[in-house]
Design an enzyme around this catalytic site. Sequence first.
Site, PDB file in Angstrom:
ATOM      1  N   ASP A  43       0.844  -1.189   0.000  1.00  0.00           N
ATOM      2  CA  ASP A  43       0.000   0.000   0.000  1.00  0.00           C
ATOM      3  C   ASP A  43       0.885   1.247   0.000  1.00  0.00           C
ATOM      4  OD1 ASP A  43      -2.211   1.601   0.116  1.00  0.00           O
ATOM      5  OD2 ASP A  43      -2.839   1.014   2.128  1.00  0.00           O
ATOM      6  N   ASP A  44       0.814   2.039  -1.064  1.00  0.00           N
ATOM      7  CA  ASP A  44       1.566   3.308  -1.161  1.00  0.00           C
ATOM      8  C   ASP A  44       3.081   3.105  -1.289  1.00  0.00           C
ATOM      9  OD1 ASP A  44      -0.912   4.446  -0.738  1.00  0.00           O
ATOM     10  OD2 ASP A  44      -0.225   5.887   0.740  1.00  0.00           O
ATOM     11  N   CYS A  83      -5.803   4.349  -4.009  1.00  0.00           N
ATOM     12  CA  CYS A  83      -6.113   2.998  -3.531  1.00  0.00           C
ATOM     13  C   CYS A  83      -7.391   2.404  -4.113  1.00  0.00           C
ATOM     14  CB  CYS A  83      -6.232   3.003  -2.007  1.00  0.00           C
ATOM     15  SG  CYS A  83      -4.815   3.706  -1.142  1.00  0.00           S
ATOM     16  N   LYS A 142      -6.141  -5.262   3.761  1.00  0.00           N
ATOM     17  CA  LYS A 142      -6.949  -4.103   3.366  1.00  0.00           C
ATOM     18  C   LYS A 142      -7.937  -4.448   2.251  1.00  0.00           C
ATOM     19  CE  LYS A 142      -6.242   0.363   1.062  1.00  0.00           C
ATOM     20  NZ  LYS A 142      -5.348   1.514   0.910  1.00  0.00           N
ATOM     21  N   HIS A 144     -11.044  -1.787   1.264  1.00  0.00           N
ATOM     22  CA  HIS A 144     -11.248  -0.424   0.744  1.00  0.00           C
ATOM     23  C   HIS A 144     -12.075  -0.398  -0.538  1.00  0.00           C
ATOM     24  CE1 HIS A 144      -9.321   3.865   0.593  1.00  0.00           C
ATOM     25  NE2 HIS A 144     -10.528   3.857   1.131  1.00  0.00           N
ATOM     26  N   HIS A 298       1.355   2.368   4.323  1.00  0.00           N
ATOM     27  CA  HIS A 298       0.454   3.519   4.431  1.00  0.00           C
ATOM     28  C   HIS A 298       0.592   4.127   5.828  1.00  0.00           C
ATOM     29  CE1 HIS A 298      -3.132   5.987   4.078  1.00  0.00           C
ATOM     30  NE2 HIS A 298      -3.343   5.545   2.848  1.00  0.00           N
ATOM     31  N   ASP A 350      -0.014  -0.861  -5.014  1.00  0.00           N
ATOM     32  CA  ASP A 350      -1.257  -0.417  -5.663  1.00  0.00           C
ATOM     33  C   ASP A 350      -1.066   0.862  -6.468  1.00  0.00           C
ATOM     34  OD1 ASP A 350      -0.925   1.140  -3.391  1.00  0.00           O
ATOM     35  OD2 ASP A 350      -2.973   0.902  -2.649  1.00  0.00           O
ATOM     36  N   HIS A 351      -0.045   1.649  -6.145  1.00  0.00           N
ATOM     37  CA  HIS A 351       0.289   2.866  -6.904  1.00  0.00           C
ATOM     38  C   HIS A 351       1.587   3.412  -6.336  1.00  0.00           C
ATOM     39  CE1 HIS A 351      -1.188   4.934  -3.356  1.00  0.00           C
ATOM     40  NE2 HIS A 351      -2.354   4.313  -3.500  1.00  0.00           N
ATOM     41  N   LYS A 375       1.843   9.484  -5.840  1.00  0.00           N
ATOM     42  CA  LYS A 375       0.462   9.131  -5.524  1.00  0.00           C
ATOM     43  C   LYS A 375      -0.499  10.272  -5.866  1.00  0.00           C
ATOM     44  CE  LYS A 375      -2.431   7.860  -1.530  1.00  0.00           C
ATOM     45  NZ  LYS A 375      -2.431   7.426  -0.122  1.00  0.00           N
TER      46      LYS A 375
END
Length: 585
Positions: A43-44, A83, A142, A144, A298, A350-351, A375
Amino acid sequence: PSFLLLCFRSPLVTPLIFGLLLQAPLMQLSTITQPNFVLLLADDLGIGDVGCYGNDTIRTPNIDRLAKEGVKLTQHIAAAPLCTPSRAAFLTGRYPLRSGMDAVNDYRVIFWNAGSGGLPPNETTFAKILQQQGYSTGLIGKWHQGVNCESRNDHCHHPLKHGFDYFYGMPFTLISDCQPTETPEMDRAFRRKLWLSTQVIGLMTLTAVLGRLTGLISVSWKTLICLAGFSLLFFVSWFSSYGFVRYWNCIMMRNHGITEQPMVTDRTTSLVLRESISFIERNKHKPFLLFLSFLHSHTPLLTTEKFLGRSRHGLYGDNVEEMDWMVGQVLDAIDKEGLKDTTLVYFASDHGGWLERQEGERQLGGWNGIYKGGKAMGGWEGGIRVPGIFRWPGVLPAGTVIDEPTSLMDIYPTVVHLAGGAVPQDRVIDGRDLLPLLRGAVAHSEHEFLFHYCGVHLHAVRWHQKDTGAVWKAHYVTPIFSPPGAGACYDRGFCPCFGEGVTHHEPPLLFELSQDPSEAKPLSADTEPLFDTVIRKIGRAIEEHRRTLTPVPEQLSLSNVVWKPWLQPCCGMFPFCWCDKEGDN
C-alpha cells in the site's frame, strides 16, 4: 554476421541465452493443473523503495529474492494513482471508470465504512471465478472497496460477496486517525473549516445572548433559542462522524463479524501475518488463492518495536523493512508446506509513493526513484509505475527482467486462465494474459495502448510502438506543482485531477519513455519528426477507447461517499460500537 551480433547484444536475448544454458528445462504447462496463487500487494509503496529496483539503503532481501528467483517487470503500471480505483481495477481487470469506481469530484476513494458506494455486486472479480473453479479464496488485510449498500448488514460490497471464502482485515484503509498519538489525516482541511465555522456560529450565538442580557441587542428569546439549537445541530451533524473516525473506520473484521472496534494497532501486524500463514496451512491440500493486501506502507506506518530505528530512512524505512520481513515469513510458510513449485507468487504496489506525506521534518511517504510525480497523479510515471514481480519455480525463468508495458489489470486474465476458468465475455476486460510474456514465449506485451486516468479525467496515454520498441506517452493534463518546480503538490497534500490545479496541454506534452523515463524533456514538432504522426495515432486510439465506455452508476459520487449512520458497521448497539474479541481470546 552483423545481424547476429546485433541479436546477441539485444538486452532481451542475452538473458534468454544464459537462461537456456544455466537453468533446468521449464515445465510444460500441460503438466500443471491449478497452481496456488499468493498475491502480495503493498500500500503506497514507491518503486524506488525496493532494493531490486535500485534502492541501496532500504533493505528488502525477501522481495529481492523473489525477483532473483522469478521475473521482474520494469514497466508495471497501476490503472489509477489511488487505492480504491487501483484495487478495483486489479480485482476486475477493468479500468475503474467501467465499474463506476473512479471519481467525478475530489472524493476519489471510499471515505467511510458507512458510505453506500463500493465495488458493484455485478462486477466479477478473479476471486469469484477461482471460487467457481474449486479454489479456496482468502483476503487478508486491506479491502477499501466498500461494505454496505442500504442497510448495516447487507454487506453488498463485502469481500465475501466478491468471491472470497474468508476475510480477515480492514474493510477500510489504514489512516493516521487509527493511531491516537498521530495527527488526524482524514479530510484534514475540511475538518479545520468545520471547526472554524462551529466557532464562528458559537461566537455569534454567545454574542447575541450577551447582547440580549445587557440590552444592547433587541432580539427575542425564541430567536436566540433557535440560533443556539442551530449551533448545536451544526456541531452534532459533523462531529458525530468526524469526531469518531477511529471508531467508525478503524475496525478489523473476520468474515462478516467485527473483531476490533476500534482496532488495536499494536498487534495488527502480527495478526495479519498469523492469519496469512494459517490460511496457507489450512488449505495446503487443495488449490488456494491468498490475496495478502498489506497495510504497510500507508500512514500511520504501524511498525513493531523490533523494526523501529533499524533503517536509514526513519519510520517509513522501518515500515518497509518490516513488510519485507513479512513477505519472507509468507515465503517460508510456502516452502515449509512443500508448495513452492506449485505456487505462483506475485508482488506489487497499488500505486506510487506519497511524496507530500510529511509531518514537520519527517518524510512519511515513499520514493519513486527517477520517475516524476507520485500518488494521486494520474499521468506522471511516479504515480503509476510500480514494482511487479512474479515467481513460479520451474515454470517462469529465474532472474528475468522484462521492460514491456504491463498492468496490474493483467493479473485478472493471467490468474483466471491458469486456474482453468474463462474471463467474462459480456464485458470489456482491459487486462491481458501475461503468461506467454513471462515465460519468454513472446517478446512483446499485448498492450499497444494504456490509458492513464485521474478520476474520470484522461490525463495521459501510452503507446507502445512494437516495431521500433519506442514507448510514446502523451500528456493532455498535468497537475500544477506547488510550490512551483517542487515535483509535487505540497501546498495541497494531493494533486488534483481537474480545475484550477491542473494545466491542459494543446498540443499534448510528448515523451519517449525508453529514452526519457524521467519525463524531463518534452518533445515537439521541431525536435521530433514523428511528433504529429504519434499524436494522431494516439488521438485515434482515444476515440476508439471512448467508444467502449458505457455509463454506469458513480460509486464515488458525493451521495455515496458521505457517512450514513444506518450503514455503520457496529459490534454493539449503535452508536455504542466497541469490542475487542481478539483481546478476549
